[in-house]
Design an enzyme around this catalytic site. Structure first.
Site, PDB file in Angstrom:
ATOM      1  N   ARG A  51      26.905  66.941  30.476  1.00 20.18           N
ATOM      2  CA  ARG A  51      27.030  68.116  29.602  1.00 20.18           C
ATOM      3  C   ARG A  51      28.435  68.185  29.027  1.00 20.18           C
ATOM      4  NH1 ARG A  51      31.114  69.134  31.468  1.00 20.18           N
ATOM      5  NH2 ARG A  51      31.665  70.168  33.411  1.00 20.18           N
ATOM      6  N   GLU A  57      35.772  78.001  30.886  1.00 21.70           N
ATOM      7  CA  GLU A  57      36.179  76.974  31.858  1.00 21.70           C
ATOM      8  C   GLU A  57      36.734  77.608  33.119  1.00 21.70           C
ATOM      9  OE1 GLU A  57      34.790  74.018  31.713  1.00 21.70           O
ATOM     10  OE2 GLU A  57      35.725  73.671  29.767  1.00 21.70           O
ATOM     11  N   ASP A  60      32.838  79.827  36.298  1.00 15.53           N
ATOM     12  CA  ASP A  60      31.485  79.916  36.883  1.00 15.53           C
ATOM     13  C   ASP A  60      31.559  80.249  38.370  1.00 15.53           C
ATOM     14  OD1 ASP A  60      32.458  77.338  37.468  1.00 15.53           O
ATOM     15  OD2 ASP A  60      30.540  76.327  37.128  1.00 15.53           O
ATOM     16  N   GLY A 155      34.310  60.505  35.986  1.00 14.32           N
ATOM     17  CA  GLY A 155      35.669  61.040  35.943  1.00 14.32           C
ATOM     18  C   GLY A 155      36.064  61.491  34.539  1.00 14.32           C
ATOM     19  N   ASP A 204      27.230  72.951  35.832  1.00 15.48           N
ATOM     20  CA  ASP A 204      26.842  71.591  35.461  1.00 15.48           C
ATOM     21  C   ASP A 204      25.376  71.323  35.786  1.00 15.48           C
ATOM     22  OD1 ASP A 204      29.544  71.652  35.147  1.00 15.48           O
ATOM     23  OD2 ASP A 204      30.003  70.280  36.781  1.00 15.48           O
ATOM     24  N   TYR A 256      40.864  71.033  41.900  1.00 20.42           N
ATOM     25  CA  TYR A 256      39.717  71.936  41.772  1.00 20.42           C
ATOM     26  C   TYR A 256      39.585  72.920  42.933  1.00 20.42           C
ATOM     27  CZ  TYR A 256      35.200  73.559  40.256  1.00 20.42           C
ATOM     28  OH  TYR A 256      34.179  74.365  39.825  1.00 20.42           O
TER      29      TYR A 256
END
Ligand code: GLA
Length: 494
Positions: A51, A57, A60, A155, A204, A256
């Protein structure tokens, strides 16, 4: 709709449209590799796409909606029920060597040894856990033979991991005769992917399963659901890969997963500053949860908007990093106790001793407003040029916020984005988790070819010269994308 059953098709054309001939060649290669390895044909094929996120960004996992679209690139899994193990092979065997696992759904995913087979095991566990959670009897786990082939760059921030997890889950479900809705699959695959060690949100997997040709989606969570967003006529989104590899699973403790921890700590400290007890503050996980607290304190017509939330963050959190000791004193708990049992977070705590809270919260509260704003521009009446310039401005703002407040850009992404803008992008931003990977740029349809040529010249030519990429492979690194079809089971006679 989230309540629809997962797509089942009996022809490649239903998924690949105009590109069906190329797809046929690819599926024949997958079948030959399968037959060569296992001595029989697969029972079925499943596929799920990558996607590109257009806007929204790193929000979520804070409970806020995002606006992605499915891409044409995908992961295909050929599957057959046989034997007493899970044997996972890849057409690109030298890059992704064969792996064998037991059929025990309770097996652990070995995050210490990061390998591509972990994504399959995560999906496999996810299917059985979902059934157990629903309280329905699960079929006996069967041995499986699998041949995988992916075209989503790894990646690259285009969700190669969700593509394999979703395609694998569909394969496991199909051969066991398990039928679930798209919403259920989107929910459990998102949880399952966390076994691989990344505490990601659900965007995702949701778009990989619920994507539709020609339509972008506003995906909301808890429960997961998606509504259609029709992009303006003549608006094209061009994806370009900075070629700086950003592997979410391997860099999680510094990137992350650290951000996920920072957002939780920001919510806790904010709750405390808003007058909640330490106990309550410790129980808060997301910035969305404290919206009502902010609303109660900042009364007035704008209390429920990001204006009040941003004002609260500005006033209540200090600039710069909070040390571990400082947060522990505020919340009245050792962070290792707060996160007891959460292995991914504990790894983050072991690798860091300070946390940025203010900037992360400022990003989240501003970014979550850009998602409905983007959707509203798409749905509005009015001329295409005005719409495009509004969408471009929202994308540029989102990028600046990711770079300056969320600190998830990279030198390569900045360089690529500058080239994109100079080449005429109306808006351009990093997409996905960031720290490398791809940009997405909004370009007028008539300008696409010229735009791509300019970006090839400005960004990719040097990489070709340096021998990092092949001229002939450039189409994989920069391409115009249209919203494509979501995950499906394919009953094919090849
Ligand atoms: C990754 C995660 C998603 C989302 C994005 C950032 O792709 O898997 O859940 O958080 O990063 O928006």
């Amino acid at each position: 709709m989230a309540s629809d059953p997962v797509n089942v098709f009996d022809s490649l054309a239903e998924v690949y449209g105009d590109a069906v001939e190329t797809a046929r060649g690819r599926y024949e290669t997958i079948k030959s590799a399968f037959v060569e390895r296992f001595g029989a044909s697969p029972d079925a094929y499943t596929r799920s796409p990558g996607r590109v996120n257009l806007i929204g960004e790193h929000i979520d996992y804070e409970g806020y909606g995002v606006l992605p679209m499915a891409l044409a690139v995908d992961t295909v899994v050929a599957v057959r029920k046989a034997g007493d193990q899970l044997i996972v092979c890849n057409v690109e065997a030298s890059k992704y060597p064969e792996k064998a696992f037991s059929i025990d759904p309770a097996q652990e995913v070995d995050v210490g040894k990061h390998n591509w087979g972990n994504y399959f095991v995560a999906a496999y566990k996810g299917v059985f856990e979902h059934l157990a959670g629903k309280g329905v009897p699960a079929p006996a786990p069967a041995g499986l033979q699998l041949m995988v082939h992916g075209t989503v760059p790894t990646g690259g921030g285009l969700s190669s991991s969700a593509a394999i997890v979703c395609a694998a889950a569909l394969a496991v479900m199909h051969v066991h005769g398990i039928e679930l809705t798209k919403g259920e699959v989107a929910e459990f695959t998102a949880k399952a992917e966390r076994y691989v060690g990344v505490t990601s949100g659900g965007m995702d997997q949701a778009i990989s399963i619920m994507g539709m040709p020609g339509i972008a989606k506003l995906v909301d969570f808890n429960p997961v659901r998606a509504s259609d967003v029709h992009l303006p006529e003549g608006a094209v989104f061009v994806v370009a890969n900075s070629l700086a590899i950003s592997n979410k699973a391997e860099s999680a403790v510094k990137h992350y997963n650290l951000r996920v921890v920072e957002c939780r700590l920001a919510s806790g400290v904010l709750a405390l500053m808003l007058g909640e007890s330490k106990d309550t503050a410790r129980s808060i996980i997301t910035l969305k949860e404290i919206e009502p607290l902010i609303e109660a304190k900042y009364s007035g017509p704008k209390a429920s908007t990001s204006g009040a939330q941003i004002a609260a963050v500005q006033e209540l959190l200090h600039d710069g990093a909070y040390t571990t000791t400082e947060v522990e004193e505020l919340l009245g708990v050792k962070l290792t106790d707060l996160y007891e049992g959460n292995a991914s977070a504990l790894r983050v705590l072991a690798a860091n001793d300070s946390y940025e809270l203010k900037n992360r919260a400022l990003h989240v509260y501003a970014e979550k407003e850009r998602v409905p704003a983007f959707r509203d521009v798409c749905n509005s009446e009015g001329d295409v040029e005005t719409k495009m310039s509004k969408l471009g401005a929202l994308m540029d703002e989102s990028h600046a916020s990711c770079r300056d407040l969320y600190d998830c850009s990279s030198v390569e992404l900045e360089a690529l984005r500058q080239v994109n803008k100079a080449a005429g992008a109306i808006g351009s931003r990093l997409t996905g988790a960031g720290w490398g990977g791809c940009t997405v740029s909004l370009v007028r349809e008539g300008d696409v070819d010229g735009f791509i040529e300019k970006v090839k010249e400005g960004y990719f030519k040097g990489l070709v010269k340096a021998g990092r990429i092949q001229e002939e492979a450039l189409a994989e690194h920069i391409f115009a994308s249209k919203p494509a079809s979501g995950g499906a089971v394919l009953k094919l006679k090849l």
